[in-house]
Scaffold this motif. Structure first.
Motif, PDB file in Angstrom:
ATOM      1  N   LYS A 148      -5.473 -10.450  -4.824  1.00 55.87           N
ATOM      2  CA  LYS A 148      -6.721 -10.956  -4.249  1.00 55.87           C
ATOM      3  C   LYS A 148      -7.218 -10.068  -3.108  1.00 55.87           C
ATOM      4  O   LYS A 148      -8.398 -10.130  -2.746  1.00 55.87           O
ATOM      5  CB  LYS A 148      -6.520 -12.389  -3.735  1.00 55.87           C
ATOM      6  N   SER A 149      -6.309  -9.258  -2.553  1.00 59.45           N
ATOM      7  CA  SER A 149      -6.710  -8.488  -1.379  1.00 59.45           C
ATOM      8  C   SER A 149      -6.573  -6.985  -1.535  1.00 59.45           C
ATOM      9  O   SER A 149      -7.135  -6.236  -0.735  1.00 59.45           O
ATOM     10  CB  SER A 149      -5.908  -8.942  -0.151  1.00 59.45           C
ATOM     11  N   CYS A 150      -5.822  -6.511  -2.547  1.00 56.92           N
ATOM     12  CA  CYS A 150      -5.688  -5.068  -2.707  1.00 56.92           C
ATOM     13  C   CYS A 150      -5.309  -4.729  -4.138  1.00 56.92           C
ATOM     14  O   CYS A 150      -4.819  -5.573  -4.891  1.00 56.92           O
ATOM     15  CB  CYS A 150      -4.678  -4.487  -1.720  1.00 56.92           C
ATOM     16  N   ARG A 151      -5.523  -3.473  -4.477  1.00 59.80           N
ATOM     17  CA  ARG A 151      -5.226  -2.987  -5.823  1.00 59.80           C
ATOM     18  C   ARG A 151      -3.763  -2.549  -5.892  1.00 59.80           C
ATOM     19  O   ARG A 151      -3.279  -1.811  -5.044  1.00 59.80           O
ATOM     20  CB  ARG A 151      -6.137  -1.798  -6.136  1.00 59.80           C
ATOM     21  N   ALA A 152      -3.055  -3.008  -6.899  1.00 60.65           N
ATOM     22  CA  ALA A 152      -1.663  -2.614  -7.108  1.00 60.65           C
ATOM     23  C   ALA A 152      -1.261  -3.045  -8.511  1.00 60.65           C
ATOM     24  O   ALA A 152      -1.950  -3.839  -9.163  1.00 60.65           O
ATOM     25  CB  ALA A 152      -0.744  -3.249  -6.073  1.00 60.65           C
ATOM     26  N   LYS A 153      -0.139  -2.504  -8.973  1.00 65.40           N
ATOM     27  CA  LYS A 153       0.430  -2.900 -10.256  1.00 65.40           C
ATOM     28  C   LYS A 153       1.861  -3.343 -10.025  1.00 65.40           C
ATOM     29  O   LYS A 153       2.568  -2.778  -9.185  1.00 65.40           O
ATOM     30  CB  LYS A 153       0.376  -1.734 -11.241  1.00 65.40           C
ATOM     31  N   LEU A 154       2.288  -4.363 -10.766  1.00 60.88           N
ATOM     32  CA  LEU A 154       3.658  -4.851 -10.686  1.00 60.88           C
ATOM     33  C   LEU A 154       4.390  -4.482 -11.968  1.00 60.88           C
ATOM     34  O   LEU A 154       3.965  -4.841 -13.059  1.00 60.88           O
ATOM     35  CB  LEU A 154       3.680  -6.369 -10.495  1.00 60.88           C
ATOM     36  N   LEU A 155       5.495  -3.754 -11.829  1.00 61.65           N
ATOM     37  CA  LEU A 155       6.377  -3.463 -12.949  1.00 61.65           C
ATOM     38  C   LEU A 155       7.618  -4.340 -12.836  1.00 61.65           C
ATOM     39  O   LEU A 155       8.269  -4.356 -11.783  1.00 61.65           O
ATOM     40  CB  LEU A 155       6.809  -1.995 -12.950  1.00 61.65           C
ATOM     41  N   VAL A 156       7.930  -5.053 -13.904  1.00 59.56           N
ATOM     42  CA  VAL A 156       9.160  -5.845 -13.979  1.00 59.56           C
ATOM     43  C   VAL A 156      10.006  -5.208 -15.072  1.00 59.56           C
ATOM     44  O   VAL A 156       9.683  -5.306 -16.258  1.00 59.56           O
ATOM     45  CB  VAL A 156       8.862  -7.320 -14.291  1.00 59.56           C
TER      46      VAL A 156
ATOM     47  N   LEU B  20       6.784   7.482 -20.160  1.00 57.07           N
ATOM     48  CA  LEU B  20       6.946   6.296 -19.318  1.00 57.07           C
ATOM     49  C   LEU B  20       5.647   5.954 -18.595  1.00 57.07           C
ATOM     50  O   LEU B  20       5.272   4.785 -18.480  1.00 57.07           O
ATOM     51  CB  LEU B  20       8.067   6.523 -18.303  1.00 57.07           C
ATOM     52  N   LYS B  21       4.940   6.967 -18.099  1.00 59.31           N
ATOM     53  CA  LYS B  21       3.653   6.720 -17.443  1.00 59.31           C
ATOM     54  C   LYS B  21       2.684   6.065 -18.409  1.00 59.31           C
ATOM     55  O   LYS B  21       1.932   5.145 -18.040  1.00 59.31           O
ATOM     56  CB  LYS B  21       3.066   8.024 -16.910  1.00 59.31           C
ATOM     57  N   ALA B  22       2.703   6.511 -19.655  1.00 62.59           N
ATOM     58  CA  ALA B  22       1.821   5.915 -20.660  1.00 62.59           C
ATOM     59  C   ALA B  22       2.259   4.490 -20.981  1.00 62.59           C
ATOM     60  O   ALA B  22       1.411   3.587 -21.130  1.00 62.59           O
ATOM     61  CB  ALA B  22       1.828   6.767 -21.923  1.00 62.59           C
ATOM     62  N   ARG B  23       3.572   4.265 -21.093  1.00 57.99           N
ATOM     63  CA  ARG B  23       4.092   2.921 -21.383  1.00 57.99           C
ATOM     64  C   ARG B  23       3.643   1.920 -20.322  1.00 57.99           C
ATOM     65  O   ARG B  23       3.258   0.789 -20.610  1.00 57.99           O
ATOM     66  CB  ARG B  23       5.627   2.965 -21.449  1.00 57.99           C
ATOM     67  N   TYR B  24       3.696   2.372 -19.057  1.00 61.90           N
ATOM     68  CA  TYR B  24       3.367   1.487 -17.954  1.00 61.90           C
ATOM     69  C   TYR B  24       1.891   1.564 -17.538  1.00 61.90           C
ATOM     70  O   TYR B  24       1.485   0.887 -16.591  1.00 61.90           O
ATOM     71  CB  TYR B  24       4.247   1.813 -16.741  1.00 61.90           C
ATOM     72  N   LYS B  25       1.136   2.411 -18.212  1.00 61.13           N
ATOM     73  CA  LYS B  25      -0.295   2.572 -17.923  1.00 61.13           C
ATOM     74  C   LYS B  25      -0.521   2.911 -16.446  1.00 61.13           C
ATOM     75  O   LYS B  25      -1.393   2.333 -15.776  1.00 61.13           O
ATOM     76  CB  LYS B  25      -1.062   1.312 -18.316  1.00 61.13           C
ATOM     77  N   ILE B  26       0.290   3.829 -15.940  1.00 61.89           N
ATOM     78  CA  ILE B  26       0.227   4.207 -14.533  1.00 61.89           C
ATOM     79  C   ILE B  26      -0.901   5.201 -14.303  1.00 61.89           C
ATOM     80  O   ILE B  26      -1.022   6.203 -15.007  1.00 61.89           O
ATOM     81  CB  ILE B  26       1.564   4.791 -14.067  1.00 61.89           C
ATOM     82  N   ILE B  27      -1.715   4.904 -13.308  1.00 62.21           N
ATOM     83  CA  ILE B  27      -2.783   5.801 -12.880  1.00 62.21           C
ATOM     84  C   ILE B  27      -2.314   6.516 -11.619  1.00 62.21           C
ATOM     85  O   ILE B  27      -1.774   5.881 -10.703  1.00 62.21           O
ATOM     86  CB  ILE B  27      -4.077   5.008 -12.594  1.00 62.21           C
TER      87      ILE B  27
ATOM     88  N   SER C 295      -2.486  -6.549 -14.654  1.00 63.05           N
ATOM     89  CA  SER C 295      -1.864  -5.823 -13.538  1.00 63.05           C
ATOM     90  C   SER C 295      -0.346  -5.914 -13.538  1.00 63.05           C
ATOM     91  O   SER C 295       0.301  -5.395 -12.625  1.00 63.05           O
ATOM     92  CB  SER C 295      -2.386  -6.359 -12.201  1.00 63.05           C
ATOM     93  N   ILE C 296       0.234  -6.586 -14.542  1.00 57.52           N
ATOM     94  CA  ILE C 296       1.690  -6.732 -14.614  1.00 57.52           C
ATOM     95  C   ILE C 296       2.191  -6.170 -15.935  1.00 57.52           C
ATOM     96  O   ILE C 296       1.655  -6.482 -16.995  1.00 57.52           O
ATOM     97  CB  ILE C 296       2.127  -8.205 -14.470  1.00 57.52           C
TER      98      ILE C 296
ATOM     99  N   GLU D 113      -1.995   5.076  -7.882  1.00 54.43           N
ATOM    100  CA  GLU D 113      -2.009   3.612  -7.903  1.00 54.43           C
ATOM    101  C   GLU D 113      -0.727   3.067  -7.275  1.00 54.43           C
ATOM    102  O   GLU D 113       0.372   3.479  -7.650  1.00 54.43           O
ATOM    103  CB  GLU D 113      -2.113   3.141  -9.355  1.00 54.43           C
ATOM    104  N   PRO D 114      -0.813   2.141  -6.313  1.00 56.39           N
ATOM    105  CA  PRO D 114       0.397   1.562  -5.728  1.00 56.39           C
ATOM    106  C   PRO D 114       1.178   0.776  -6.788  1.00 56.39           C
ATOM    107  O   PRO D 114       0.604  -0.012  -7.537  1.00 56.39           O
ATOM    108  CB  PRO D 114      -0.139   0.625  -4.636  1.00 56.39           C
ATOM    109  N   ILE D 115       2.488   1.001  -6.830  1.00 52.31           N
ATOM    110  CA  ILE D 115       3.347   0.347  -7.812  1.00 52.31           C
ATOM    111  C   ILE D 115       4.408  -0.468  -7.087  1.00 52.31           C
ATOM    112  O   ILE D 115       5.187   0.059  -6.287  1.00 52.31           O
ATOM    113  CB  ILE D 115       4.038   1.383  -8.724  1.00 52.31           C
ATOM    114  N   ILE D 116       4.442  -1.752  -7.386  1.00 53.41           N
ATOM    115  CA  ILE D 116       5.489  -2.644  -6.888  1.00 53.41           C
ATOM    116  C   ILE D 116       6.490  -2.820  -8.024  1.00 53.41           C
ATOM    117  O   ILE D 116       6.113  -3.182  -9.139  1.00 53.41           O
ATOM    118  CB  ILE D 116       4.903  -4.000  -6.459  1.00 53.41           C
ATOM    119  N   LEU D 117       7.763  -2.556  -7.761  1.00 52.02           N
ATOM    120  CA  LEU D 117       8.769  -2.548  -8.823  1.00 52.02           C
ATOM    121  C   LEU D 117       9.852  -3.582  -8.585  1.00 52.02           C
ATOM    122  O   LEU D 117      10.436  -3.648  -7.511  1.00 52.02           O
ATOM    123  CB  LEU D 117       9.404  -1.156  -8.928  1.00 52.02           C
TER     124      LEU D 117
END
Length: 229
Positions: free
Chosen positions: A89-97, A52-59, A122-123, A62-66
């Motif tokens: 534009k202001s911070c590093r994060a990833k969005l998982l839908v 799953l980490k590989a599928r979502y390319k999670i580092i 990032s999505i 890294e902050p994750i918004i789900l």
């Protein structure tokens, strides 16, 4: 014809009675949407977790918004994507839908919107019907869960966030304000307001101590106020 009708929120009952005034209020009752404790019975293997980490390319770190749940027009995904563009534009994060699309959602339009905003790196969209044993792991990756709904009565997905101890951001619609304790286990924002949604996401991304404290309170709510016992 019913002797009793149950609702998950006071707002739901009030709206029902306004539509059907001939139904006696004395026949209606409130039972809040209880917790999703049954999800704790399922565990994914270490191998599946790494997959799953590989599928979502999670580092790591890294902050994750789900966003988790069925994908439909009422869920406000357009608003979420606009809000996330502000966040980036202001911070590093990833969005998982993560969730299965209903026939009414236009995934190609959402993907085009992401590309036009320049945030496709990032999505991550996972449009499977997610196996139940993966739910806890996916929620475990998250810094927060977001519910940018445009309409709703209550949310089972919200209770999933609580049982795994995550802070939430939800819109002030339907019965959601009765389930989210604003500024205690998360935040309530106006519907269709990407700017307000983005501001709260940025706050939790940039203040992990606040996110952690709110997550602990979500877990507390799942074990007390929303416990089926």
């Amino acid at each position: 014809n019913f002797s009793a009708i149950f609702f998950h929120a006071h707002e739901n009952r009030s709206r029902f009675l306004s539509i059907y005034p001939s139904v006696p209020k004395a026949r209606t009752y409130i039972i809040p949407h209880g917790n999703s404790e049954w999800l704790l019975n399922f565990n994914t293997s270490l191998e599946n977790m790494e997959n799953l980490k590989a599928r979502y390319k999670i580092i790591d770190g890294e902050p994750i918004i789900l966003f988790f749940g069925l994908l439909s027009p009422s869920k406000g995904l357009d608003d979420l994507i606009d809000a996330f563009a502000i966040v980036r534009k202001s911070c590093r994060a990833k969005l998982l839908v993560v969730g299965y699309p209903t026939k009414f959602i236009k995934m190609h339009s959402l993907i085009s919107k992401v590309i036009n905003l320049g945030i496709e790196d990032s999505i991550i969209f996972d449009t499977r019907y997610v196996p139940v044993e993966e739910i806890g792991t996916i929620i475990g990756f998250a810094t927060m869960l977001v519910y940018p709904y445009r309409s709703s009565t209550q949310s089972g997905a919200l209770q999933a966030a609580y049982i795994f101890g995550k802070p939430v951001i939800a819109t002030r619609i339907g019965g959601l304000p009765e389930a989210v304790e604003n500024e205690k286990n998360g935040f309530l924002v106006p519907p269709q307001s990407p700017g307000d949604l983005a501001a709260k996401m940025i706050l939790l991304v940039t203040n992990p101590d606040i996110a952690e404290k709110m997550g602990r309170y979500s877990k507390h709510l799942s074990e007390t106020r929303f416990s089926w016992n």
